[in-house]
Design a protein around this motif. Structure first.
Motif, PDB file in Angstrom:
ATOM      1  N   ALA A   1       8.196  15.517  -0.552  1.00 16.11           N
ATOM      2  CA  ALA A   1       6.563  14.245  -0.052  1.00 16.11           C
ATOM      3  C   ALA A   1       6.694  12.900  -1.165  1.00 16.11           C
ATOM      4  CB  ALA A   1       5.365  15.055  -1.343  1.00 16.11           C
ATOM      5  N   ALA A   2       7.642  13.152  -2.723  1.00 16.87           N
ATOM      6  CA  ALA A   2       8.452  11.600  -3.194  1.00 16.87           C
ATOM      7  C   ALA A   2       9.538  11.598  -2.316  1.00 16.87           C
ATOM      8  CB  ALA A   2       8.585  12.455  -4.852  1.00 16.87           C
ATOM      9  N   CYS A   3      10.438  11.253  -2.512  1.00 17.58           N
ATOM     10  CA  CYS A   3      11.228  11.335  -1.498  1.00 17.58           C
ATOM     11  C   CYS A   3      10.893  11.150   0.054  1.00 17.58           C
ATOM     12  CB  CYS A   3      12.839  12.514  -0.873  1.00 17.58           C
ATOM     13  SG  CYS A   3      13.001  12.929  -2.304  1.00 17.58           S
ATOM     14  N   ASN A   4      10.281  11.211   0.827  1.00 18.29           N
ATOM     15  CA  ASN A   4       9.042  11.155   1.623  1.00 18.29           C
ATOM     16  C   ASN A   4       8.591   9.399   1.474  1.00 18.29           C
ATOM     17  OD1 ASN A   4       8.822  10.883   5.081  1.00 18.29           O
ATOM     18  ND2 ASN A   4       6.864  11.588   3.683  1.00 18.29           N
TER      19      ASN A   4
ATOM     20  N   PHE B   1       4.417  13.302  -9.732  1.00 18.08           N
ATOM     21  CA  PHE B   1       5.846  14.517  -9.942  1.00 18.08           C
ATOM     22  C   PHE B   1       6.873  14.903 -11.019  1.00 18.08           C
ATOM     23  CE2 PHE B   1      10.628  14.912  -9.347  1.00 18.08           C
ATOM     24  CZ  PHE B   1      10.511  16.635  -9.013  1.00 18.08           C
ATOM     25  N   GLY B   2       6.215  13.543 -11.898  1.00 18.45           N
ATOM     26  CA  GLY B   2       7.148  13.227 -13.152  1.00 18.45           C
ATOM     27  C   GLY B   2       6.630  13.971 -13.730  1.00 18.45           C
ATOM     28  N   PHE B   3       4.907  14.026 -13.903  1.00 17.87           N
ATOM     29  CA  PHE B   3       4.321  14.443 -14.893  1.00 17.87           C
ATOM     30  C   PHE B   3       3.714  15.816 -14.385  1.00 17.87           C
ATOM     31  CE2 PHE B   3       3.162  10.463 -15.704  1.00 17.87           C
ATOM     32  CZ  PHE B   3       2.807   9.796 -17.406  1.00 17.87           C
ATOM     33  N   SER B   4       4.711  16.443 -13.384  1.00 23.84           N
ATOM     34  CA  SER B   4       4.682  17.906 -13.123  1.00 23.84           C
ATOM     35  C   SER B   4       4.986  18.347 -13.960  1.00 23.84           C
ATOM     36  CB  SER B   4       4.658  18.023 -11.942  1.00 23.84           C
ATOM     37  OG  SER B   4       6.348  18.025 -11.956  1.00 23.84           O
ATOM     38  N   PHE B   5       5.913  18.150 -14.753  1.00 23.44           N
ATOM     39  CA  PHE B   5       6.962  18.682 -15.780  1.00 23.44           C
ATOM     40  C   PHE B   5       6.333  18.912 -17.315  1.00 23.44           C
ATOM     41  CE2 PHE B   5       9.536  17.225 -13.014  1.00 23.44           C
ATOM     42  CZ  PHE B   5      10.498  18.139 -12.539  1.00 23.44           C
ATOM     43  N   VAL B   6       5.082  18.162 -16.892  1.00 21.02           N
ATOM     44  CA  VAL B   6       3.837  17.818 -18.701  1.00 21.02           C
ATOM     45  C   VAL B   6       2.758  19.110 -18.412  1.00 21.02           C
ATOM     46  CG1 VAL B   6       3.075  16.688 -20.026  1.00 21.02           C
ATOM     47  CG2 VAL B   6       5.175  15.219 -18.879  1.00 21.02           C
ATOM     48  N   PRO B   7       2.955  20.078 -19.534  1.00 24.79           N
ATOM     49  CA  PRO B   7       1.813  21.060 -19.616  1.00 24.79           C
ATOM     50  C   PRO B   7       0.528  20.037 -20.436  1.00 24.79           C
ATOM     51  CG  PRO B   7       3.264  21.085 -22.013  1.00 24.79           C
ATOM     52  CD  PRO B   7       4.394  19.820 -20.483  1.00 24.79           C
ATOM     53  N   GLY B   8      -0.457  21.184 -19.120  1.00 21.81           N
ATOM     54  CA  GLY B   8      -2.055  20.671 -19.936  1.00 21.81           C
ATOM     55  C   GLY B   8      -2.427  19.315 -18.851  1.00 21.81           C
TER      56      GLY B   8
ATOM     57  N   ASN C   1       0.855  -1.356  -0.101  1.00 25.65           N
ATOM     58  CA  ASN C   1      -0.320   0.073  -0.242  1.00 25.65           C
ATOM     59  C   ASN C   1       1.117   1.150  -0.411  1.00 25.65           C
ATOM     60  OD1 ASN C   1      -1.178   2.185   2.435  1.00 25.65           O
ATOM     61  ND2 ASN C   1      -3.244   1.927   0.992  1.00 25.65           N
ATOM     62  N   ILE C   2       2.309   0.843   0.755  1.00 27.98           N
ATOM     63  CA  ILE C   2       2.693   2.429   0.857  1.00 27.98           C
ATOM     64  C   ILE C   2       3.393   2.176  -0.518  1.00 27.98           C
ATOM     65  CG2 ILE C   2       4.781   3.645   1.939  1.00 27.98           C
ATOM     66  CD1 ILE C   2       4.212   1.720   4.565  1.00 27.98           C
ATOM     67  N   ALA C   3       3.813   1.427  -1.376  1.00 22.28           N
ATOM     68  CA  ALA C   3       4.803   1.500  -2.492  1.00 22.28           C
ATOM     69  C   ALA C   3       3.591   1.614  -3.346  1.00 22.28           C
ATOM     70  CB  ALA C   3       5.346  -0.154  -3.114  1.00 22.28           C
ATOM     71  N   GLY C   4       2.747   1.517  -3.856  1.00 22.78           N
ATOM     72  CA  GLY C   4       1.344   2.503  -4.411  1.00 22.78           C
ATOM     73  C   GLY C   4       1.437   3.798  -3.726  1.00 22.78           C
ATOM     74  N   PHE C   5       1.214   3.894  -2.519  1.00 21.77           N
ATOM     75  CA  PHE C   5       1.604   5.652  -2.250  1.00 21.77           C
ATOM     76  C   PHE C   5       2.445   6.453  -3.093  1.00 21.77           C
ATOM     77  CE2 PHE C   5       2.923   8.756   0.645  1.00 21.77           C
ATOM     78  CZ  PHE C   5       2.414   9.930   0.661  1.00 21.77           C
ATOM     79  N   SER C   6       3.862   5.591  -2.780  1.00 20.33           N
ATOM     80  CA  SER C   6       4.597   6.344  -3.324  1.00 20.33           C
ATOM     81  C   SER C   6       5.539   6.188  -4.267  1.00 20.33           C
ATOM     82  CB  SER C   6       6.905   5.241  -2.992  1.00 20.33           C
ATOM     83  OG  SER C   6       7.388   6.157  -3.025  1.00 20.33           O
ATOM     84  N   LEU C   7       4.666   5.395  -5.383  1.00 22.52           N
ATOM     85  CA  LEU C   7       4.611   5.609  -6.691  1.00 22.52           C
ATOM     86  C   LEU C   7       4.221   6.105  -7.828  1.00 22.52           C
ATOM     87  CD1 LEU C   7       5.360   3.800  -9.063  1.00 22.52           C
ATOM     88  CD2 LEU C   7       2.433   2.832  -9.117  1.00 22.52           C
ATOM     89  N   SER C   8       2.757   7.011  -6.877  1.00 18.16           N
ATOM     90  CA  SER C   8       1.750   7.800  -7.109  1.00 18.16           C
ATOM     91  C   SER C   8       2.199   9.205  -7.110  1.00 18.16           C
ATOM     92  CB  SER C   8       0.372   7.855  -6.389  1.00 18.16           C
ATOM     93  OG  SER C   8       1.239   7.876  -4.702  1.00 18.16           O
TER      94      SER C   8
END
Length: 563
Positions: free
Chosen positions: A322-325, A175-182, A163-170
């Motif tokens: 948040a992602a590192c945490n 974070f990765g898609f925050s660099f993508v516009p739209g 469950n934590i792994a899913g939380f971490s993945l999200s």
């Protein structure tokens, strides 16, 4: 029959049940974390027209938990009728519908105004929440009822670690898609739910049903075969026959002494106090309530917001931290796997609550000084609080992540296990909703005082668990039934039978006696008993922890003596 379960038996069959249940909990963690990244995405906020509206943002985030609450109530109603497998498939199907609505609501034809867009997202999140509520109320008891006593705690803790792994993945996906516009920045993260949904559809249909549910429905032969398949042996094995006999006896006893929940609420306890059903329901619900009142979703849903508003970090830095945490959270939670049986449920909850209370105390003090206008090092002090947010997750991951989900599946008897787990899950979700709903408002209006609430609550959990919680580590589910039949004292801290983290010797001796009796039935059973002992290579030290002790040794004349 080799065709059953594609030929998987024993440990491999348990492994695949765990894959299904763990995927369900991974999806739960992903859903819980993904919206924390979506809700701070500019395109999402602009599309819904809720930028700058903290109240509506909080409501849209929290409404998912209301859906989960009603999903858990739905599991309460239909869980015992459908069985564990069909209930999980029902929840998964509902989640699929909700996910589609969340992803596709914002097509051009539907984008009439911001109210319509917000309404579409709300409906999608409620429906997805209903499906998740059904699944999270069903997966833990299914895992508990298809696992050996020595594996049960570890496997459910592993599920909650995933469950934590899913939380971490999200967190990393958003974070990765925050660099993508739209709209891709938030549509794709939401669409990733279907990766987990596909795994559930690919595994659940062919896996075994809970043998305890089958016994409750009078399908003893099916239950007997599944117990043998789980043990990797034959139905004649005296260990299987002993387990089946204990399940049947417990089921018959609970049916005889069963009291409806509405009667329990009115104070009726059944003949001779029955099996303490109401007390067991409340203990399971209390464990789930404590998880949410520990303040985990102040940070799970809103850690980027907390770091931006309370600590003063930038949007991008808050997302990254948040992602590192979440990675730190995942790694330290692994400590719970080997220790959930060694330390026991009580100690894990008490240690974790004390650590969490300490972290929130330091966070409160640091943010208090950072907010003082005349304090020169305010920014540095606020930044120092980040370390204690990280440390909080360490304590939570070790103790409070898994045990509150494990406990209701163990503490409730067979007649109320599905309903008790559903009520525990419903309790978790309604408190989850409350915490998520008040967090943004609390941070903005109370500022540093908001964190005092979580400090006091966490520290209060230590004496509460010490006084009232019965230990379940190392016990079979039937051992726990035996305890509540014979012991009706509410305060348990002086009762070693209730507080020992190892399986009490009297339960071991009773099981060995029953195995000896079953072994005397026929020569084939005696041979299977010997094989069962030979392949169960467990040390004497672990026997008390896992709940399995060496059985009787067969003499040449076919009789038995103690090993």
């Amino acid at each position: 029959m080799k065709s059953r379960y594609f030929g998987f038996r024993g440990g491999w069959l348990t492994f695949w049940v765990t894959v299904a249940c763990a995927t369900d909990m991974t999806l739960f963690g992903y859903d819980q974390g993904v919206f924390g990244g979506v809700i701070v995405t500019d395109d999402f906020l602009n599309t819904l027209g809720i930028a700058g509206n903290a109240s509506l943002q909080g409501s849209i985030t929290a409404i998912y938990d209301i859906g989960c609450f009603f999903g858990a109530i739905a599991a309460f109603v239909v869980g015992d009728k459908l069985g564990r497998k069909k209930t999980v498939l029902l929840g998964t199907t509902i989640m699929s519908v909700g996910a589609i609505l969340q992803i596709t609501t914002y097509s051009v034809a539907q984008m009439v105004n911001s109210i319509t867009n917000a309404f579409g997202e709300i409906v999608g999140r409620i429906i997805a929440g209903i499906g998740n509520g059904i699944n999270t109320a069903t997966a833990p008891p299914w895992q508990a009822e298809t696992s050996k006593a020595s594996w049960r705690g570890k496997l459910i803790v592993i599920e909650l670690i995933l469950n934590i792994a899913g939380f971490s993945l999200s967190n990393w996906v958003t974070f990765g898609f925050s660099f993508v516009p739209g709209p891709i920045a938030w549509r794709v993260p939401l669409a990733c739910q279907f990766l987990f949904i596909a795994v559930l559809y690919g595994t659940v249909p062919w896996l075994p049903e809970s043998p305890r549910w089958l016994v409750a429905k009078g399908r003893d032969k099916e239950a007997e075969q599944i117990l043998a398949d789980i043990e990797g042996t034959e139905v004649e094995d005296p260990y299987v026959q002993t387990e089946l006999s204990e399940i049947k006896w417990a089921s018959d006893y609970e049916k005889t002494h069963h009291v409806r929940i509405r009667d329990l609420v009115r104070g009726k306890q059944g003949s001779e106090g029955g099996s303490c059903a109401l007390r067991r329901l409340l203990l399971g619900m209390a464990a789930q309530a404590m998880q949410q009142l520990s303040g985990i979703n102040v940070t799970s849903y809103y850690l980027p917001t907390v770091l931006i508003v309370s600590v003063g970090l930038s949007n991008r830095m808050a997302r990254l931290l948040a992602a590192c945490n979440s990675v730190s959270y995942l790694l330290f939670s692994l400590i719970g796997i080997p220790n959930v049986e060694r330390w026991g449920r009580r100690k894990m909850l008490m240690y974790a609550a004390a650590g969490q209370g300490f972290c929130y105390l330091i966070i409160t003090v640091l943010i208090r000084y950072s907010e003082k206008s005349n304090f020169a090092g305010g920014k540095e002090v606020a930044s120092a609080s980040v370390a204690f947010f990280f440390l909080y997750y360490v304590f939570f991951g070790i103790g409070f992540q898994g045990v509150p989900w494990l406990y209701p599946a163990e503490i409730n008897g067979l007649a109320l296990r599905s309903k008790g787990t559903a009520l525990g899950t419903a309790t978790n979700w309604i408190f989850n909703f409350m915490v998520v709903e008040i967090t943004q408002i609390g941070i903005q209006s109370l500022q540093w005082k908001f964190y005092i609430i979580w400090t006091v609550l966490n520290l209060s959990f230590v004496p509460f668990v010490y006084l009232f919680f019965v230990e379940t580590a190392g016990r079979t589910l039937e051992d726990i039934d035996n305890y509540f039949r014979d012991h009706h004292e509410i305060l348990v801290f002086r009762d070693k039978l209730a507080t020992s983290s190892k399986r009490p010797q009297e339960y071991i001796e009773k099981e060995n006696h029953e195995i000896r009796r079953q072994s005397s039935v026929n020569p084939r059973a005696m041979s299977l008993a010997a094989n069962h002992r030979r392949f169960s290579t467990i040390s004497a030290e672990d026997a008390g922890t896992t709940g399995y002790a060496p059985g009787p040794e067969m003499k040449v004349d076919g009789s038995y003596k103690e090993m």
